[in-house]
Motif scaffolding. Structure first.
Motif, PDB file in Angstrom:
ATOM      1  N   VAL A  56      51.742 -23.091  49.696  1.00 12.15           N
ATOM      2  CA  VAL A  56      50.505 -23.872  49.619  1.00 12.15           C
ATOM      3  C   VAL A  56      50.007 -24.066  51.046  1.00 12.15           C
ATOM      4  O   VAL A  56      50.795 -24.401  51.938  1.00 12.15           O
ATOM      5  CB  VAL A  56      50.747 -25.253  48.969  1.00 12.15           C
ATOM      6  CG1 VAL A  56      49.432 -26.019  48.847  1.00 12.15           C
ATOM      7  CG2 VAL A  56      51.403 -25.108  47.606  1.00 12.15           C
ATOM      8  N   ARG A  57      48.705 -23.847  51.236  1.00 11.58           N
ATOM      9  CA  ARG A  57      48.134 -23.958  52.592  1.00 11.58           C
ATOM     10  C   ARG A  57      46.938 -24.912  52.586  1.00 11.58           C
ATOM     11  O   ARG A  57      46.032 -24.756  51.760  1.00 11.58           O
ATOM     12  CB  ARG A  57      47.641 -22.585  53.066  1.00 11.58           C
ATOM     13  CG  ARG A  57      48.733 -21.527  53.083  1.00 11.58           C
ATOM     14  CD  ARG A  57      48.155 -20.184  53.507  1.00 11.58           C
ATOM     15  NE  ARG A  57      49.173 -19.138  53.410  1.00 11.58           N
ATOM     16  CZ  ARG A  57      50.041 -18.842  54.375  1.00 11.58           C
ATOM     17  NH1 ARG A  57      50.020 -19.490  55.513  1.00 11.58           N
ATOM     18  NH2 ARG A  57      50.923 -17.870  54.195  1.00 11.58           N
ATOM     19  N   ASN A  58      46.946 -25.853  53.529  1.00  9.83           N
ATOM     20  CA  ASN A  58      45.819 -26.767  53.722  1.00  9.83           C
ATOM     21  C   ASN A  58      45.012 -26.414  54.967  1.00  9.83           C
ATOM     22  O   ASN A  58      43.828 -26.701  55.052  1.00  9.83           O
ATOM     23  CB  ASN A  58      46.338 -28.209  53.865  1.00  9.83           C
ATOM     24  CG  ASN A  58      47.040 -28.667  52.600  1.00  9.83           C
ATOM     25  OD1 ASN A  58      46.464 -28.616  51.522  1.00  9.83           O
ATOM     26  ND2 ASN A  58      48.296 -29.101  52.724  1.00  9.83           N
ATOM     27  N   ILE A  59      45.699 -25.832  55.939  1.00  8.55           N
ATOM     28  CA  ILE A  59      45.110 -25.481  57.240  1.00  8.55           C
ATOM     29  C   ILE A  59      45.577 -24.062  57.565  1.00  8.55           C
ATOM     30  O   ILE A  59      46.739 -23.716  57.300  1.00  8.55           O
ATOM     31  CB  ILE A  59      45.598 -26.475  58.324  1.00  8.55           C
ATOM     32  CG1 ILE A  59      45.117 -27.909  57.994  1.00  8.55           C
ATOM     33  CG2 ILE A  59      45.140 -26.058  59.722  1.00  8.55           C
ATOM     34  CD1 ILE A  59      45.670 -28.986  58.927  1.00  8.55           C
ATOM     35  N   VAL A  71      40.491 -25.942  58.815  1.00  5.46           N
ATOM     36  CA  VAL A  71      40.827 -26.743  57.632  1.00  5.46           C
ATOM     37  C   VAL A  71      40.206 -26.043  56.420  1.00  5.46           C
ATOM     38  O   VAL A  71      39.006 -25.753  56.406  1.00  5.46           O
ATOM     39  CB  VAL A  71      40.287 -28.186  57.774  1.00  5.46           C
ATOM     40  CG1 VAL A  71      40.586 -28.995  56.509  1.00  5.46           C
ATOM     41  CG2 VAL A  71      40.904 -28.864  58.995  1.00  5.46           C
ATOM     42  N   LYS A 125      39.553 -25.910  50.236  1.00  2.21           N
ATOM     43  CA  LYS A 125      40.390 -26.176  49.073  1.00  2.21           C
ATOM     44  C   LYS A 125      41.751 -25.569  49.397  1.00  2.21           C
ATOM     45  O   LYS A 125      41.791 -24.503  50.003  1.00  2.21           O
ATOM     46  CB  LYS A 125      39.753 -25.433  47.888  1.00  2.21           C
ATOM     47  CG  LYS A 125      40.164 -25.843  46.526  1.00  2.21           C
ATOM     48  CD  LYS A 125      39.259 -25.076  45.519  1.00  2.21           C
ATOM     49  CE  LYS A 125      39.845 -25.057  44.140  1.00  2.21           C
ATOM     50  NZ  LYS A 125      41.108 -24.385  43.980  1.00  2.21           N
ATOM     51  N   PRO A 126      42.855 -26.223  49.012  1.00  7.28           N
ATOM     52  CA  PRO A 126      44.159 -25.605  49.320  1.00  7.28           C
ATOM     53  C   PRO A 126      44.274 -24.203  48.709  1.00  7.28           C
ATOM     54  O   PRO A 126      43.756 -23.950  47.623  1.00  7.28           O
ATOM     55  CB  PRO A 126      45.171 -26.553  48.665  1.00  7.28           C
ATOM     56  CG  PRO A 126      44.460 -27.850  48.501  1.00  7.28           C
ATOM     57  CD  PRO A 126      43.004 -27.510  48.310  1.00  7.28           C
ATOM     58  N   GLU A 157      50.385 -27.688  43.411  1.00  7.69           N
ATOM     59  CA  GLU A 157      49.212 -28.479  43.828  1.00  7.69           C
ATOM     60  C   GLU A 157      49.502 -29.966  43.750  1.00  7.69           C
ATOM     61  O   GLU A 157      49.091 -30.745  44.621  1.00  7.69           O
ATOM     62  CB  GLU A 157      47.995 -28.099  42.982  1.00  7.69           C
ATOM     63  CG  GLU A 157      47.421 -26.771  43.443  1.00  7.69           C
ATOM     64  CD  GLU A 157      46.266 -26.255  42.605  1.00  7.69           C
ATOM     65  OE1 GLU A 157      45.998 -26.818  41.514  1.00  7.69           O
ATOM     66  OE2 GLU A 157      45.645 -25.267  43.049  1.00  7.69           O
ATOM     67  N   ASN A 183      51.641 -30.872  46.648  1.00 12.39           N
ATOM     68  CA  ASN A 183      50.827 -30.912  47.862  1.00 12.39           C
ATOM     69  C   ASN A 183      50.113 -32.257  47.996  1.00 12.39           C
ATOM     70  O   ASN A 183      50.094 -32.845  49.075  1.00 12.39           O
ATOM     71  CB  ASN A 183      49.814 -29.761  47.832  1.00 12.39           C
ATOM     72  CG  ASN A 183      49.015 -29.641  49.112  1.00 12.39           C
ATOM     73  OD1 ASN A 183      49.557 -29.810  50.206  1.00 12.39           O
ATOM     74  ND2 ASN A 183      47.728 -29.368  48.994  1.00 12.39           N
ATOM     75  N   LYS A 216      50.996 -34.431  51.197  1.00 11.39           N
ATOM     76  CA  LYS A 216      49.934 -34.533  52.207  1.00 11.39           C
ATOM     77  C   LYS A 216      49.719 -35.999  52.593  1.00 11.39           C
ATOM     78  O   LYS A 216      49.618 -36.348  53.763  1.00 11.39           O
ATOM     79  CB  LYS A 216      48.641 -33.941  51.634  1.00 11.39           C
ATOM     80  CG  LYS A 216      47.835 -33.172  52.615  1.00 11.39           C
ATOM     81  CD  LYS A 216      46.900 -32.181  51.983  1.00 11.39           C
ATOM     82  CE  LYS A 216      45.737 -32.830  51.270  1.00 11.39           C
ATOM     83  NZ  LYS A 216      44.700 -31.841  50.915  1.00 11.39           N
ATOM     84  N   LYS A 252      50.222 -33.774  60.031  1.00 14.81           N
ATOM     85  CA  LYS A 252      49.387 -32.930  59.175  1.00 14.81           C
ATOM     86  C   LYS A 252      50.293 -31.940  58.466  1.00 14.81           C
ATOM     87  O   LYS A 252      51.062 -31.229  59.127  1.00 14.81           O
ATOM     88  CB  LYS A 252      48.413 -32.105  60.026  1.00 14.81           C
ATOM     89  CG  LYS A 252      47.295 -32.887  60.644  1.00 14.81           C
ATOM     90  CD  LYS A 252      46.367 -31.884  61.370  1.00 14.81           C
ATOM     91  CE  LYS A 252      45.475 -32.634  62.331  1.00 14.81           C
ATOM     92  NZ  LYS A 252      44.681 -31.730  63.166  1.00 14.81           N
ATOM     93  N   ASP A 309      51.046 -26.175  55.952  1.00 16.48           N
ATOM     94  CA  ASP A 309      51.398 -25.319  54.816  1.00 16.48           C
ATOM     95  C   ASP A 309      52.885 -25.500  54.511  1.00 16.48           C
ATOM     96  O   ASP A 309      53.613 -26.121  55.296  1.00 16.48           O
ATOM     97  CB  ASP A 309      51.057 -23.836  55.079  1.00 16.48           C
ATOM     98  CG  ASP A 309      51.691 -23.288  56.355  1.00 16.48           C
ATOM     99  OD1 ASP A 309      52.810 -23.719  56.699  1.00 16.48           O
ATOM    100  OD2 ASP A 309      51.075 -22.432  57.002  1.00 16.48           O
TER     101      ASP A 309
END
Ligand code: TMP
Ligand code: ASP
Length: 236
Positions: A93-96, A112, A115-116, A156, A159, A163, A172, A175
């Motif tokens: 899962v990646r946020n950034i 950023v 959406k993840p 998700e 995450n 997060k 932060k 991922d």
């Protein structure tokens, strides 16, 4: 609970059978590898730190209704776990944008994501864990489409919990990678969640506090891992 036969030795952990047939003990090692074993080393006390962080995060997830393999923390390096039939998929899962996302798609590091992004990789060291989609996983007989839907939804949900937890500790969650397995007809989160399997950046300075310090010889590896441990456990 006692360790009996060693079931498996991986890059960062050993897994032992116990006298209870549905339970195993996961022992965290200090060995570190990167780029699928091309780079090897040790990180002092990493096993102790990653066990403590993983137990805390799995307990947090359980409290949010997300089932994991954790039974209890047995000692500094040992975690008692439900015995899973591991699904050979690594869910990232990646946020950034960072790491292979930057290399593969040309994102600027630190972007950023609106959406993840959830990605599936085949868990197979001999093949270098290739990126795959659901059709590949089904064709390989690794999981059903329904199971893959569960994995992605679960990732998700995890995450969202992590997060917020890390943000409250001024980190932060860039991922991370998850592994799941089957146990008594249920899908449980397995493996570990630690600075080995997450990218974590300081909220204010963007300092990298994870395994990238080892991967790219940035120095201060042990200090980064213990800083994450301190922040994860500080509000206990
Ligand atoms: P990547 O950017 O190299 O694909 O990594 C994404 C995330 O997954 C990162 O937090 C590190 C983690 N990861 C693992 O835990 N194990 C692995 O084998 C790889 C390649 C990545
Ligand atoms: N865990 C993987 C390896 O050993 C990759 C990584 O974390 O960079 O080689």
């Amino acid at each position: 609970m006692k360790k009996t036969t060693q079931l498996y030795e991986g890059k960062a952990k050993k897994v032992f059978l116990t006298d209870e047939s549905n339970l195993v003990i996961q022992e965290f090692k200090d060995d570190a590898t990167a780029f699928n074993n091309k780079k090897k080393g040790t990180i002092a006390d990493k096993g102790v730190v990653n066990n403590a962080i993983s137990c805390k995060l799995f307990t947090l997830l359980e409290s949010e209704g997300i089932h994991t393999h954790l039974v209890e923390k047995l000692s500094d390096r040992d975690m008692l776990c439900r015995h899973l039939d591991i699904i050979k998929v690594e869910v990232v899962v990646r946020n950034i944008a960072a790491g292979s996302l930057v290399k593969r798609y040309g994102f600027a590091e630190g972007t950023v994501l609106a959406k993840p992004i959830v990605e599936l990789y085949l868990k197979d060291d001999d093949l270098d864990d290739p990126l795959m989609n659901e059709s590949h996983a089904v064709a390989l007989g690794i999981a059903t489409l329904e199971e893959l839907e569960v994995l992605k939804n679960r990732a998700e949900a995890i995450n969202a919990v992590l997060k917020k937890f890390f943000a409250d500790r001024k980190l932060k969650l860039v991922d991370f990678k998850l592994e799941f397995g089957r146990h008594n007809g249920e899908i449980l989160l397995g493996d570990e969640i630690s600075p080995d399997t997450c990218r974590l950046w300081d909220l204010e300075t963007n300092e990298k506090l994870d395994k990238d310090r080892f991967r790219f010889d940035l120095g201060g590896v042990e200090d980064a891992y213990s800083e994450v441990q301190r922040r994860v456990l500080e509000l206990d």
